[in-house]
Design a protein around this motif. Structure first.
Motif, PDB file in Angstrom:
ATOM      1  N   ASP A   1       1.341  -1.484   0.227  1.00  0.00           N
ATOM      2  CA  ASP A   1       0.112   0.323   0.357  1.00  0.00           C
ATOM      3  C   ASP A   1       1.040   1.185  -0.047  1.00  0.00           C
ATOM      4  OD1 ASP A   1      -2.016  -1.469   0.057  1.00  0.00           O
ATOM      5  OD2 ASP A   1      -2.630  -1.029   1.739  1.00  0.00           O
ATOM      6  N   TYR A   2       2.288   0.875   0.891  1.00  0.00           N
ATOM      7  CA  TYR A   2       3.221   2.965   1.132  1.00  0.00           C
ATOM      8  C   TYR A   2       3.637   2.918  -0.934  1.00  0.00           C
ATOM      9  CZ  TYR A   2       6.271   5.493   2.087  1.00  0.00           C
ATOM     10  OH  TYR A   2       7.066   6.500   2.410  1.00  0.00           O
TER      11      TYR A   2
ATOM     12  N   GLU B   1       0.684   3.920  -2.899  1.00  0.00           N
ATOM     13  CA  GLU B   1       0.145   5.452  -2.763  1.00  0.00           C
ATOM     14  C   GLU B   1       1.450   5.602  -2.879  1.00  0.00           C
ATOM     15  OE1 GLU B   1      -1.047   4.585   1.380  1.00  0.00           O
ATOM     16  OE2 GLU B   1      -2.880   3.678   0.813  1.00  0.00           O
ATOM     17  N   ASN B   2       1.980   5.938  -3.234  1.00  0.00           N
ATOM     18  CA  ASN B   2       3.317   7.001  -3.749  1.00  0.00           C
ATOM     19  C   ASN B   2       3.885   7.045  -4.207  1.00  0.00           C
ATOM     20  OD1 ASN B   2       4.485   8.424  -0.617  1.00  0.00           O
ATOM     21  ND2 ASN B   2       4.006   6.299  -0.290  1.00  0.00           N
TER      22      ASN B   2
ATOM     23  N   TRP C   1      -6.457  -4.342  -5.495  1.00  0.00           N
ATOM     24  CA  TRP C   1      -6.041  -2.934  -6.516  1.00  0.00           C
ATOM     25  C   TRP C   1      -6.495  -3.169  -8.043  1.00  0.00           C
ATOM     26  CZ3 TRP C   1      -4.083   1.442  -4.785  1.00  0.00           C
ATOM     27  CH2 TRP C   1      -3.659   1.999  -3.189  1.00  0.00           C
TER      28      TRP C   1
END
Length: 75
Positions: free
Chosen positions: A33-34, A37-38, A66
């Protein structure tokens, strides 16, 4: 800006360091997720990683969570 870093599934976090199949899915989900999200979105996996379950881990932590147009998969 296009980001060109891939997330490799060769060495995943483990709940038991002596068992390559004991993937720490809670931590791996946070890492994925990190990463997404980046602005990164390419993942690398191979059947030989983690005694054959690396691609299952990719499905559980990326594909099932996703939208498929948001990431790429390199083999």
């Amino acid at each position: 800006m296009k980001k060109e870093l891939g997330f490799g599934f060769m060495r995943l976090p483990l709940t038991d360091p002596t068992d390559q199949k004991a993937i720490d899915y809670d931590l791996l989900i946070k890492m994925v997720d990190y990463f997404m999200e980046n602005g990164f979105n390419v993942f690398d996996a191979a059947i030989v990683y983690h005694e054959g379950i690396c691609e299952q881990a990719l499905k559980k932590t990326v594909v099932d969570r996703w939208f498929f147009l948001n990431f790429g998969y390199a083999v």
